[in-house]
Design a protein around this motif. Structure first.
Motif, PDB file in Angstrom:
ATOM      1  N   SER A   1     -64.908 -56.129  65.612  1.00 48.70           N
ATOM      2  CA  SER A   1     -66.319 -56.329  65.344  1.00 48.70           C
ATOM      3  C   SER A   1     -66.508 -56.390  63.836  1.00 48.70           C
ATOM      4  O   SER A   1     -66.252 -55.410  63.129  1.00 48.70           O
ATOM      5  CB  SER A   1     -67.143 -55.167  65.928  1.00 48.70           C
ATOM      6  N   VAL A   2     -66.920 -57.544  63.332  1.00 49.64           N
ATOM      7  CA  VAL A   2     -67.179 -57.686  61.896  1.00 49.64           C
ATOM      8  C   VAL A   2     -68.540 -57.077  61.610  1.00 49.64           C
ATOM      9  O   VAL A   2     -69.566 -57.563  62.087  1.00 49.64           O
ATOM     10  CB  VAL A   2     -67.129 -59.162  61.462  1.00 49.64           C
ATOM     11  N   ASP A   3     -68.539 -55.995  60.831  1.00 50.41           N
ATOM     12  CA  ASP A   3     -69.750 -55.198  60.631  1.00 50.41           C
ATOM     13  C   ASP A   3     -70.351 -55.365  59.248  1.00 50.41           C
ATOM     14  O   ASP A   3     -69.653 -55.678  58.282  1.00 50.41           O
ATOM     15  CB  ASP A   3     -69.433 -53.716  60.843  1.00 50.41           C
ATOM     16  N   LEU A   4     -71.647 -55.091  59.180  1.00 54.76           N
ATOM     17  CA  LEU A   4     -72.361 -55.110  57.907  1.00 54.76           C
ATOM     18  C   LEU A   4     -71.991 -53.879  57.079  1.00 54.76           C
ATOM     19  O   LEU A   4     -71.533 -53.989  55.951  1.00 54.76           O
ATOM     20  CB  LEU A   4     -73.870 -55.108  58.164  1.00 54.76           C
ATOM     21  N   GLY A   5     -72.233 -52.710  57.671  1.00 55.73           N
ATOM     22  CA  GLY A   5     -72.095 -51.425  56.982  1.00 55.73           C
ATOM     23  C   GLY A   5     -73.458 -50.788  56.890  1.00 55.73           C
ATOM     24  O   GLY A   5     -74.238 -51.106  55.992  1.00 55.73           O
TER      25      GLY A   5
END
Length: 249
Positions: free
Chosen positions: A67-71
């Motif tokens: 899952s590519v996350d924002l933060g």
């Protein structure tokens, strides 16, 4: 490698937890028997190239359950998420509301799950969609949940990321969001303040409403503060709760 595996959802539910390393990701993936995506925060990388290089070993180790996350929902990471996701083609992407269309276009396919972040408003039946880099600095844009869902569908989104929930602090609002997702055949990702103590109740609300697919995000509450690792034993506990709730649904 893009797209969803047949067992990505265990009868409607997949977990979303953070990974501190490839080894930690592998351990959590095993603990959830594959019904999980492992979040990697773009905010932790100085450049796109560094993020892309670091995420590729994760993809290999956990069958692309990345899952590519924002933060922490940081809207300033929106463009980086889009660029990194386009390069690695993950199973899951976290986006602010206004970044969904750009991410779907950049991905060039419809398999990857893309959520759109909307926030509680204090009013049952509405959500705030002003979660982008500029819009989040303005007054809230409060719209009916069904309208937000329709807009996300227009942009190629697949789920609402409801954040920050603060656990059950917005329970009545969350119930309305879950009902709207069920009524409009849309996925739901409850996020913020979810722990082993309230996870079952939050999941039960979404399942009872009839939401087709649910991805609860459980982050800081199950992270070992000394190591920064997500505790695999807690992931296993969460997955047991998933099986219990679905069995009783």
């Amino acid at each position: 490698m893009a797209g969803l595996k047949p067992n990505y959802y265990q009868d409607r539910v997949a977990l979303n937890v953070l990974a501190n390393s490839v080894e930690n990701a592998e351990a959590c993936y095993k603990a959830a028997e594959g019904h999980v995506v492992l979040g990697v925060l773009t905010k932790n990388y100085p450049t796109d190239e560094a993020a892309i290089a670091d995420m590729k070993p994760y993809q290999q180790a956990i069958d692309n359950a990345v899952s590519v996350d924002l933060g922490a929902g940081d809207p300033n990471q929106s463009s980086m998420v889009t660029r990194v996701a386009a390069a690695i083609q993950p199973q899951h992407v976290n986006q602010v509301f206004t970044g969904v269309g750009a991410s779907r276009t950049a991905l060039g396919q419809g398999d990857t799950v893309i959520n759109g972040l909307v926030s509680p408003t204090g009013h049952v039946g509405t959500v705030n969609i002003a979660t982008g880099p500029l819009s989040s600095q303005q007054a809230a844009a409060e719209v009916p949940v069904a309208t937000a869902i329709a807009l996300l569908k227009d942009m190629g989104g697949t789920s609402i990321k409801y954040f920050p929930m603060k656990g059950l602090a917005h329970e009545a609002e969350f119930r309305a969001v879950a009902e709207a997702c069920a009524d409009n055949d849309f996925d739901l990702e409850p996020t913020g303040g979810i722990s082993l103590d309230n996870f079952e109740e939050i999941l039960q609300i979404a399942v009872a409403a009839g939401v087709r697919r649910i991805i609860p995000h459980v982050y800081s509450s199950i992270i070992d503060k000394a190591t920064g690792d997500t505790r695999p034993e807690d992931v296993a506990k969460l997955y047991e709760i998933v099986k219990k709730v679905l069995a009783n649904a």
